[in-house]
Motif scaffolding. Sequence first.
Motif, short mmCIF file in Angstrom:
data_model
loop_
_atom_site.label_atom_id
_atom_site.label_comp_id
_atom_site.label_asym_id
_atom_site.label_seq_id
_atom_site.Cartn_x
_atom_site.Cartn_y
_atom_site.Cartn_z
N ASN A 72 0.81 -1.22 0.00
CA ASN A 72 0.00 0.00 0.00
C ASN A 72 0.84 1.27 0.00
OD1 ASN A 72 -2.42 -1.43 0.04
ND2 ASN A 72 -2.26 -1.71 2.25
N LYS A 73 2.11 1.17 -0.39
CA LYS A 73 2.96 2.35 -0.41
C LYS A 73 3.18 2.81 -1.83
CE LYS A 73 5.38 1.40 3.85
NZ LYS A 73 6.64 1.32 4.53
N ASP A 74 3.29 4.13 -2.00
CA ASP A 74 3.55 4.71 -3.31
C ASP A 74 5.03 5.02 -3.44
OD1 ASP A 74 1.03 4.62 -4.35
OD2 ASP A 74 0.48 6.61 -3.57
N ILE A 75 5.44 5.22 -4.68
CA ILE A 75 6.81 5.63 -4.93
C ILE A 75 6.90 7.12 -4.64
CG2 ILE A 75 8.61 5.88 -6.68
CD1 ILE A 75 7.39 3.57 -8.17
N GLY A 76 7.80 7.50 -3.76
CA GLY A 76 8.00 8.91 -3.49
C GLY A 76 8.98 9.48 -4.50
N LYS A 77 8.87 10.77 -4.74
CA LYS A 77 9.79 11.39 -5.68
C LYS A 77 11.18 11.46 -5.05
CE LYS A 77 6.63 14.01 -8.43
NZ LYS A 77 6.47 15.21 -9.21
N LEU A 78 12.18 11.50 -5.91
CA LEU A 78 13.54 11.62 -5.44
C LEU A 78 13.73 12.98 -4.77
CD1 LEU A 78 15.45 10.12 -8.48
CD2 LEU A 78 14.89 9.01 -6.34
N GLU A 79 14.62 13.05 -3.80
CA GLU A 79 14.83 14.28 -3.04
C GLU A 79 15.18 15.46 -3.95
OE1 GLU A 79 14.56 15.11 0.24
OE2 GLU A 79 13.60 13.17 0.48
N GLN A 80 15.94 15.20 -5.01
CA GLN A 80 16.38 16.30 -5.86
C GLN A 80 15.23 16.94 -6.63
OE1 GLN A 80 19.09 13.82 -7.79
NE2 GLN A 80 17.83 13.43 -9.57
N PHE A 81 14.09 16.25 -6.74
CA PHE A 81 12.96 16.78 -7.49
C PHE A 81 11.86 17.33 -6.59
CE2 PHE A 81 14.81 13.64 -10.41
CZ PHE A 81 15.14 14.51 -11.44
N LYS A 82 12.04 17.25 -5.29
CA LYS A 82 11.03 17.81 -4.38
C LYS A 82 11.13 19.33 -4.38
CE LYS A 82 10.32 13.98 -1.31
NZ LYS A 82 10.38 13.48 0.05
N ILE A 83 10.00 19.97 -4.32
CA ILE A 83 9.95 21.43 -4.35
C ILE A 83 9.69 21.93 -2.94
CG2 ILE A 83 8.71 23.42 -5.24
CD1 ILE A 83 8.02 21.70 -7.68
N LYS A 84 10.50 22.87 -2.52
CA LYS A 84 10.32 23.44 -1.18
C LYS A 84 9.14 24.41 -1.20
CE LYS A 84 15.27 23.35 -0.43
NZ LYS A 84 16.47 24.18 -0.30
N PRO A 85 8.36 24.44 -0.15
CA PRO A 85 7.26 25.41 -0.09
C PRO A 85 7.81 26.84 -0.05
CG PRO A 85 7.19 23.90 1.79
CD PRO A 85 8.39 23.57 0.99
N MET A 86 7.13 27.73 -0.74
CA MET A 86 7.57 29.12 -0.78
C MET A 86 6.89 29.93 0.32
SD MET A 86 7.54 29.80 -4.89
CE MET A 86 7.93 31.50 -4.69
N LEU A 87 7.57 30.94 0.75
CA LEU A 87 6.98 31.90 1.70
C LEU A 87 6.07 32.85 0.93
CD1 LEU A 87 10.15 32.71 3.79
CD2 LEU A 87 8.30 31.15 4.39
N LEU A 88 5.18 33.50 1.63
CA LEU A 88 4.27 34.45 0.98
C LEU A 88 5.01 35.62 0.37
CD1 LEU A 88 1.31 34.52 3.51
CD2 LEU A 88 1.38 33.42 1.27
N GLU A 89 6.16 36.00 0.94
CA GLU A 89 6.91 37.17 0.47
C GLU A 89 7.81 36.83 -0.73
OE1 GLU A 89 7.36 36.19 3.85
OE2 GLU A 89 5.59 37.33 4.40
N GLU A 90 7.99 35.56 -1.05
CA GLU A 90 8.89 35.17 -2.15
C GLU A 90 8.20 35.32 -3.50
OE1 GLU A 90 11.93 31.92 -0.35
OE2 GLU A 90 9.95 31.20 -0.89
N ILE A 91 9.01 35.57 -4.51
CA ILE A 91 8.51 35.70 -5.87
C ILE A 91 9.10 34.54 -6.68
CG2 ILE A 91 8.47 37.11 -7.95
CD1 ILE A 91 8.78 39.54 -6.11
N TYR A 92 8.25 33.87 -7.45
CA TYR A 92 8.70 32.75 -8.27
C TYR A 92 9.06 33.27 -9.67
CZ TYR A 92 8.64 28.58 -11.13
OH TYR A 92 8.96 27.59 -12.00
N LEU A 93 10.29 33.04 -10.07
CA LEU A 93 10.74 33.39 -11.41
C LEU A 93 11.20 32.12 -12.11
CD1 LEU A 93 12.80 36.59 -10.60
CD2 LEU A 93 10.51 36.48 -11.55
N PRO A 94 10.51 31.67 -13.14
CA PRO A 94 10.90 30.42 -13.81
C PRO A 94 12.19 30.55 -14.58
CG PRO A 94 8.97 31.39 -14.87
CD PRO A 94 9.32 32.25 -13.73
#
Length: 94
Positions: A72-94
Amino acid sequence: MTEFVLYKLLDLINRNETIGTMLKIGYSYSNIATWYSELEKLKYIYKDEDSNKFLTRNGKEQLYKLEMKYENKDIGKLEQFKIKPMLLEEIYLP
């Protein structure tokens, strides 16, 4: 190869699925090919003349043992592909 990867590969072969799931979560084709050759050396799988892969009796027994642990376990994504949560004050620039 970890036990979980072993379980997922044996399960993929048992269900006749492609390796797309393993590729999507970040494992490389060379890693998967190496693991398949390891499974052949361990006598868990065999290939027929058309290069189709099937589980041997040992492979089915190993899959049954690992299903008890990881069913009943799923494959978790590799650590290098995990996205950190952003703070409200941060701006995302692709």
